[in-house]
Design a protein around this motif. Structure first.
Motif, PDB file in Angstrom:
ATOM      1  N   LYS A   1      -9.196  13.165  -2.465  1.00  0.00           N
ATOM      2  CA  LYS A   1      -9.430  13.252  -1.010  1.00  0.00           C
ATOM      3  C   LYS A   1     -10.128  14.576  -0.676  1.00  0.00           C
ATOM      4  O   LYS A   1     -11.059  14.598   0.133  1.00  0.00           O
TER       5      LYS A   1
ATOM      6  N   GLY B   1       0.818  -1.208   0.000  1.00  0.00           N
ATOM      7  CA  GLY B   1       0.000   0.000   0.000  1.00  0.00           C
ATOM      8  C   GLY B   1       0.851   1.256   0.000  1.00  0.00           C
ATOM      9  O   GLY B   1       2.037   1.227  -0.355  1.00  0.00           O
ATOM     10  N   SER B   2       0.245   2.350   0.467  1.00  0.00           N
ATOM     11  CA  SER B   2       0.873   3.651   0.238  1.00  0.00           C
ATOM     12  C   SER B   2       2.187   3.843   1.002  1.00  0.00           C
ATOM     13  O   SER B   2       2.970   4.708   0.643  1.00  0.00           O
TER      14      SER B   2
ATOM     15  N   LEU C   1     -11.794  -2.771 -10.508  1.00  0.00           N
ATOM     16  CA  LEU C   1     -11.660  -1.864  -9.351  1.00  0.00           C
ATOM     17  C   LEU C   1     -12.762  -0.819  -9.313  1.00  0.00           C
ATOM     18  O   LEU C   1     -12.929  -0.122  -8.324  1.00  0.00           O
TER      19      LEU C   1
ATOM     20  N   ALA D   1      -1.381  -8.184  -2.917  1.00  0.00           N
ATOM     21  CA  ALA D   1      -1.269  -6.759  -2.598  1.00  0.00           C
ATOM     22  C   ALA D   1       0.194  -6.325  -2.520  1.00  0.00           C
ATOM     23  O   ALA D   1       0.547  -5.213  -2.903  1.00  0.00           O
TER      24      ALA D   1
ATOM     25  N   ASN E   1       1.277  -6.144  -6.245  1.00  0.00           N
ATOM     26  CA  ASN E   1       0.794  -4.964  -6.979  1.00  0.00           C
ATOM     27  C   ASN E   1       1.397  -3.673  -6.425  1.00  0.00           C
ATOM     28  O   ASN E   1       1.568  -2.700  -7.161  1.00  0.00           O
TER      29      ASN E   1
ATOM     30  N   ASN F   1       4.421   1.992  -1.917  1.00  0.00           N
ATOM     31  CA  ASN F   1       4.263   2.067  -3.383  1.00  0.00           C
ATOM     32  C   ASN F   1       4.733   3.394  -3.980  1.00  0.00           C
ATOM     33  O   ASN F   1       4.553   3.643  -5.148  1.00  0.00           O
TER      34      ASN F   1
ATOM     35  N   LYS G   1      -4.719  12.111  -6.284  1.00  0.00           N
ATOM     36  CA  LYS G   1      -5.138  11.620  -4.950  1.00  0.00           C
ATOM     37  C   LYS G   1      -5.544  12.778  -4.043  1.00  0.00           C
ATOM     38  O   LYS G   1      -6.536  12.699  -3.325  1.00  0.00           O
TER      39      LYS G   1
ATOM     40  N   SER H   1      -7.505   4.663  -3.681  1.00  0.00           N
ATOM     41  CA  SER H   1      -6.259   5.292  -4.147  1.00  0.00           C
ATOM     42  C   SER H   1      -5.570   4.388  -5.174  1.00  0.00           C
ATOM     43  O   SER H   1      -4.990   4.866  -6.148  1.00  0.00           O
ATOM     44  N   TYR H   2      -5.639   3.105  -4.925  1.00  0.00           N
ATOM     45  CA  TYR H   2      -5.038   2.133  -5.844  1.00  0.00           C
ATOM     46  C   TYR H   2      -5.645   2.284  -7.249  1.00  0.00           C
ATOM     47  O   TYR H   2      -4.923   2.320  -8.259  1.00  0.00           O
TER      48      TYR H   2
ATOM     49  N   HIS I   1     -11.077  -8.906 -11.859  1.00  0.00           N
ATOM     50  CA  HIS I   1     -11.388  -7.982 -10.781  1.00  0.00           C
ATOM     51  C   HIS I   1     -11.456  -6.557 -11.349  1.00  0.00           C
ATOM     52  O   HIS I   1     -10.483  -6.040 -11.881  1.00  0.00           O
TER      53      HIS I   1
END
Ligand code: ATP
Ligand code: MG
Length: 335
Positions: free
Chosen positions: A166, A61-62, A298, A137, A140, A65, A162, A180-181, A296
């Protein structure tokens, strides 16, 4: 070119680039945050290792990444190479062990879609979620990080998108808007499609990294240090790209038929993916293919109400950049 002619009447595009870059720079986390994250990870490794000596911890995650804002939570994946383990048991045992360390608000959420242990570390002030064996995860996350190294304009664009999402309240998956992804994948896809292209399609190149996770083949070209000049034929600055991004999602994307696909670096058809009708809760009103789990979408969290909100926000953003003399203020105005 269109933006240039617009801007010609209103000022200097270089001023816009500078304003966008100043916002981007204000969003980059300080180096000391990384050190604090490392400190917490070391503590967690020490605890985990007592019970499961073979286990490993990975960040995803963030926090890993390269698209993380200051004060992001730490997302950690505990991997245990044992098909027999029961995730809930592991999480409950882990929560017990963490409770006896100097950690606060330790909670095992074993019924969540992705079961986790949550905690807060009072020493560093960092909150953390730990999941078990969510290796896709982690992979990715690596893909996103590798793309970010090829051209700095991806990190600039994704931070601004982003920040916009937000500020405007459209980064809330539980309210039917996008993760966010998903936004980062939209940025990668957009830069793969500039002419000349700013990003390559790493999964379309000869793989240098290959791993199979849950029967999903995750291979791609990851020697990105060899691709550093890739986008240099394209001289577009960040203002031009932010404008192009919102213009694409406001007016050019074909919501009825198209699926964006970072995996192939192309647009696929909803028909070919059989994403034309609602199945269960998946409505496919905006289609963003996961680069590895290709069944999948998103965009599946988006419903009839939130697609309207999203498209109105894309249009609002495109209009502001098109007509406002000082777009950086209004674009990020809280909703
Ligand atoms: P933020 O700064 O908003 O916390 P983030 O990068 O942590 O951003 P999230 O959308 O919270 O982004 O996702 C965290 C990670 O979880 C992603 O980097 C990705 O690896 C994984 N992930 C999130 N959503 C999905 C999904 N729908 N399918 C697969 N992986 C996902
Ligand atoms: Mg996160």
């Amino acid at each position: 070119r269109q933006l240039r002619s617009q801007v010609a009447c209103r000022g200097d595009i270089e001023t816009w680039n500078a304003s966008f870059l100043a916002i981007y720079e204000s969003l980059i986390p300080a180096e000391e945050e990384k050190a604090k994250q490392k400190q917490l990870l070391t503590l967690l490794e020490r605890v985990v290792c007592k019970e499961w000596p073979e286990a490993r911890l990975f960040l995803y995650g963030s926090c890993a990444n390269s698209f993380g804002f200051p004060k992001s939570d730490l997302d950690v994946c505990l991997t245990i190479d044992d098909a027999e383990i029961n995730k809930s048991d592991v999480l409950l045992r882990l929560a017990d062990m963490l409770q006896s360390e100097n950690l606060q608000n330790v909670q095992a959420l074993t019924r969540a879609r992705v079961p986790i242990v949550k905690l807060m570390d009072p020493t560093t002030g960092i909150s953390c979620d730990i999941c078990v064996n969510n290796v896709l995860a982690v992979v990715n996350t690596k893909l996103l990080r590798d793309y970010a190294q090829i051209d700095t304009r991806l990190r600039q664009l994704a931070f601004l998108v982003k920040h916009w999402a937000k500020s405007r309240g459209v980064n809330e998956t539980y309210q039917g808007t996008l993760s966010s992804y998903a936004y980062v994948l939209m940025c990668i896809h957009f830069l793969q499609h500039r002419r000349p292209a700013i990003l390559p399609c790493l999964q379309g190149m000869k793989p240098t990294y290959s791993i199979t996770v849950d029967d999903v083949d995750c291979s791609y070209f990851d020697q990105v240090e060899n691709l550093l000049g890739f986008g240099s034929h394209n001289r577009e600055g960040i203002a031009q790209l932010v404008w192009g991004f919102f213009n694409y999602w406001a007016y050019r994307h074909d919501y009825a038929n198209d699926v964006i696909s970072v995996r192939t670096g192309t647009i696929l058809s909803k028909r070919a993916k059989d994403w034309t009708r609602r199945i269960g809760n998946d409505r496919h009103l905006i289609c963003i293919e996961d680069p590895f789990e290709i069944s999948h979408d998103l965009g599946r969290v988006v419903d009839k109400r939130s697609i309207r909100v999203l498209r109105e926000e894309f249009e609002r953003a495109a209009e502001i950049i098109q007509h406002d003399p000082n777009p950086c203020v209004k674009l990020f105005e809280p909703y």
